[in-house]
Scaffold this motif. Structure first.
Motif, PDB file in Angstrom:
ATOM      1  N   LEU A 180       0.474 -16.229  -5.185  1.00 42.14           N
ATOM      2  CA  LEU A 180      -0.287 -15.417  -3.899  1.00 42.14           C
ATOM      3  C   LEU A 180      -0.750 -14.140  -4.428  1.00 42.14           C
ATOM      4  O   LEU A 180      -0.316 -13.453  -5.247  1.00 42.14           O
ATOM      5  N   GLU A 223      -1.976 -11.702   0.562  1.00 41.00           N
ATOM      6  CA  GLU A 223      -1.182 -12.697   1.087  1.00 41.00           C
ATOM      7  C   GLU A 223       0.092 -12.630   1.257  1.00 41.00           C
ATOM      8  O   GLU A 223       0.729 -13.207   2.262  1.00 41.00           O
ATOM      9  N   HIS A 268       2.285 -12.893   4.655  1.00 42.13           N
ATOM     10  CA  HIS A 268       3.483 -13.856   4.894  1.00 42.13           C
ATOM     11  C   HIS A 268       4.649 -13.238   5.428  1.00 42.13           C
ATOM     12  O   HIS A 268       5.163 -13.718   6.439  1.00 42.13           O
ATOM     13  N   PHE A 269       5.185 -11.930   4.804  1.00 45.78           N
ATOM     14  CA  PHE A 269       6.173 -11.467   5.152  1.00 45.78           C
ATOM     15  C   PHE A 269       6.002 -10.678   6.714  1.00 45.78           C
ATOM     16  O   PHE A 269       6.904 -10.686   7.311  1.00 45.78           O
ATOM     17  N   ARG A 315       4.052 -11.937   9.230  1.00 48.02           N
ATOM     18  CA  ARG A 315       4.198 -12.868  10.190  1.00 48.02           C
ATOM     19  C   ARG A 315       5.926 -13.255  10.354  1.00 48.02           C
ATOM     20  O   ARG A 315       6.290 -13.484  11.527  1.00 48.02           O
ATOM     21  N   LEU A 316       6.752 -13.313   9.495  1.00 49.37           N
ATOM     22  CA  LEU A 316       8.001 -13.404   9.561  1.00 49.37           C
ATOM     23  C   LEU A 316       8.620 -12.385  10.031  1.00 49.37           C
ATOM     24  O   LEU A 316       9.761 -12.572  10.916  1.00 49.37           O
ATOM     25  N   LYS A 317       7.908 -11.121  10.196  1.00 46.93           N
ATOM     26  CA  LYS A 317       8.679 -10.006  10.785  1.00 46.93           C
ATOM     27  C   LYS A 317       7.908  -9.738  12.043  1.00 46.93           C
ATOM     28  O   LYS A 317       8.250  -8.726  12.620  1.00 46.93           O
ATOM     29  N   HIS A 318       7.093 -10.654  12.432  1.00 44.55           N
ATOM     30  CA  HIS A 318       6.212 -10.428  13.632  1.00 44.55           C
ATOM     31  C   HIS A 318       5.456  -8.920  13.772  1.00 44.55           C
ATOM     32  O   HIS A 318       5.281  -8.520  14.675  1.00 44.55           O
ATOM     33  N   ARG A 367      -1.163  -8.067  11.201  1.00 46.53           N
ATOM     34  CA  ARG A 367      -2.118  -8.328   9.984  1.00 46.53           C
ATOM     35  C   ARG A 367      -2.578  -6.735   9.771  1.00 46.53           C
ATOM     36  O   ARG A 367      -2.589  -6.198   8.644  1.00 46.53           O
ATOM     37  N   GLN A 409       6.301  -3.906   1.744  1.00 46.27           N
ATOM     38  CA  GLN A 409       7.034  -5.129   2.652  1.00 46.27           C
ATOM     39  C   GLN A 409       8.178  -4.412   3.426  1.00 46.27           C
ATOM     40  O   GLN A 409       8.487  -4.997   4.625  1.00 46.27           O
TER      41      GLN A 409
END
Lengths: 337, 276
Positions: A89, A93, A97-98, A100-103, A106, A141
């Motif tokens: 990735l 990207e 991804h991370f 999205r997982l942590k709400h 973007r 992150q």
């Protein structure tokens, strides 16, 4: 509410005990440096706080809940020591991804990428990244969402001096916003001004915890004073009989005197009254020296921890200091363990 | 639920990125078309022979191929993330281990399903369009059943791959074990069963043998795909034992469903205990 609260935590891996009676508290908006050698139990302590390990005994509370609670994880940022990420990735990207997982939005991921200086490399695959770039991606992150507690494991590894300074500035900013931070490391160069307290772990035991001033008092390491100027070579202090006093001549008409902290001001006054003094330089014991002191002080205590108090009371000066220290409000104050 | 979708989404993206999806679809399509046209070459014919023969040949080949593809795709699902340090990271996120596992299962399962439908579906379409007077109902039914059971077979071995991947500490070990598992189910099991038959010289209760086939998901898969054709002569070797199941398709599907769930459940149990 405390950001982190560890009480009487013991931890085993199989039959091997790796943490002994660990007590640790972190207030909100506080920055704690957690120092120790390899295998001292730093990572285990981190994993307990992250809820990746369950404490063998004792209690662990993070932001007022169980550490594995999803609400806690939503408010927690973690920079692992070694993370390779997904090689295929791109940086952007990966961060999406991370996010999205942590709400997290973007937009925040984009902002963080430029904040850590990865803007130009964001569209490149992570497998082309250097260690320092991965470290920055890891930092970005960790800052996703609005973390109230940050755990940074060896955050400056692979960073150049400027990036390291940037990191410390970021730590300062986050602290002002009320984020609690644990910096976990071997001794970090230049970290002193950025931490509120330091904790020193060796062999799974907390050897010392407190502000740097408290640790200095507890360690009672000598302060080095350099006095330059004509005539300083004749200087002799009336405190030269006191313990810890040393004196040596420097090559350029000057001397270096080491004294215990409580004799620092009297000796300085003597020096100032000396004729021909041109410059004075005072060196407090650094974090490295404190770390070394607490590391080396302990070897025989590890087997017999009860000896600790006896050893200290044998030195009357120390014992008075020690009682003074323990009277400072217990959990956050500097306590020799 | 949302987090499961987030994990699945990444798996799907990965499969598009590294062209797994494309490669598997193409492989399936080429295979199906090849078998349909040249499957009867051994008997001296070239060209489409019959639907039962085609599906039987396809099923025999897919029995080898689909478990291998599944295992290859997923053997590093957990241990690979662990080696990259991302598993440690994921577990500090508001994602549970169950969500990670289910997300991967959903994502990689979808990849397999899409590849199966694209590959074999396009082959079916080619047969339907190019072969004169083919029985479209039979083709749809047989190929539909073949594709559905192929997807399920893929899911069974995805579960096995996660089980291995959750257990081991190194990627290479997971790869080795995956190969061993593949060998066990597609080759050793049937050989061992035949061996038992031969050695026992008929003393072994013959009533019991067909049921033993249910302990191998690849045999269940073959039984499903070989049953229901009027000319059951396409069943060969150990599959003739399964003749008893011809009328009991629902039992086979039920057992197959258990086979999908069981490895995945075991993988979850092992993954939960994994120390990161």
């Amino acid at each position: 509410m405390k950001a982190v609260q560890l009480q009487a935590v013991q931890q085993w891996y199989g039959n091997m005990q790796v943490l002994w009676d660990l007590n640790l508290e972190l207030a909100e908006g506080e920055v704690l440096g957690l120092f120790g050698h390899n295998g001292a139990g730093k990572t285990t302590t981190m994993k307990l706080i992250l809820g990746l390990l369950r404490a063998g005994s004792g209690t662990v509370r993070v932001l007022g809940s169980e550490p594995s609670h999803p609400d806690v994880r939503e408010q927690l940022g973690y920079l692992p020591e070694n993370v390779i990420f997904y090689p295929q990735l791109t940086g952007r990207e990966t961060l999406y991804h991370f996010a999205r997982l942590k709400h997290a939005a973007r937009k925040q991921a984009d902002d963080l990428l430029s904040q850590v200086g990865l803007d130009s490399a964001a569209e490149r695959r992570v497998k082309t990244y250097s260690k320092g770039m991965r470290q920055r991606l890891g930092l970005a992150q960790a800052l996703l969402g609005a973390p109230r507690l940050l755990l940074l494991d060896e955050p400056t590894v692979g960073l150049d001096p400027i990036a390291t300074q940037d990191l410390y500035q970021l730590v300062d900013q986050l602290r002002q916003r009320g984020t609690s931070i644990i910096l976990c490391s071997h001794v970090l160069p230049g970290v002193e001004p950025h931490i509120d307290r330091a904790a020193i772990l060796t062999q799974g035991r907390m050897r010392a915890i407190g502000t740097l001033a408290e640790l200095r008092r507890a360690a009672d390491l000598p302060v080095r004073i350099r006095a330059l100027g004509q005539g300083m070579s004749e200087f002799e202090s009336q405190y030269r009989q006191h313990g810890g006093y040393t004196r040596r001549n420097l090559t350029h008409q000057g001397i270096e005197v080491s004294v215990r902290a409580d004799k620092k001001l009297p000796v300085l006054r003597e020096m100032l009254s000396q004729d021909g003094l041109t410059d004075i330089d005072i060196q407090q014991p650094s974090l490295e020296e404190l770390y070394r002191f607490f590391m080396e002080k302990s070897p025989h205590d590890w087997e017999k921890p009860t000896l600790d108090s006896e050893e200290i009371s044998s030195d009357s000066e120390k014992s008075s200091l020690n009682s003074e220290l323990s009277s400072v409000d217990a959990p956050t104050g500097g306590v020799l363990v | 639920m949302n987090q499961i979708v987030n994990i699945a989404r990444k798996e799907l993206n990965d499969a598009l990125r590294n062209r797994w999806l494309l490669a598997i679809s193409l492989l399936f399509a080429v295979l199906a078309v090849g078998i349909a046209w040249f499957g009867a070459a051994a008997s001296g014919q070239v060209g489409f022979s019959s639907i039962p023969a085609t599906v039987a040949s396809l099923a025999s080949l897919a029995t080898f191929l689909i478990p291998l593809i599944s295992l290859l795709m997923a053997y590093d699902a957990i241990v690979g993330e662990d080696e990259n340090g991302t598993l440690l990271l994921l577990l500090t996120y508001p994602v549970s281990r169950g969500q990670i596992l289910l997300g991967k299962f959903l994502g990689q399962g979808l990849v397999l399903a899409v590849a199966t439908l694209l590959g074999f579906g396009s082959a079916g379409l080619a047969i339907g369009l190019l072969v004169a007077d083919v029985d479209m109902t039979l083709l749809t039914w047989a190929l539909g059943r073949f594709m559905l059971s192929s997807i399920l077979l893929g899911l069974v071995f995805l579960g096995f791959a996660y089980l291995l991947s959750s257990q081991v500490a190194e990627k290479s070990r997971a790869a080795g074990l995956a190969l061993g598992l593949w060998f066990l189910f597609v080759l050793v099991f049937d050989l061992a069963l035949l061996g038992v038959l031969v050695v026992s010289e008929g003393k072994f209760n013959p009533e019991l043998l067909p049921w033993l086939l249910l302990f191998n998901p690849t045999d269940v898969y073959r039984l499903i795909n070989l049953s229901g054709f009027e000319a059951s002569g396409s069943a060969t070797g150990i599959m003739t034992l399964g003749g008893d199941f011809a009328g009991s398709g629902w039992i086979l599907w039920g057992v197959f469903a258990v086979w999908v769930a069981l490895p995945l459940l075991l993988a979850y149990v092992v993954f939960r205990r994994r120390i990161v």
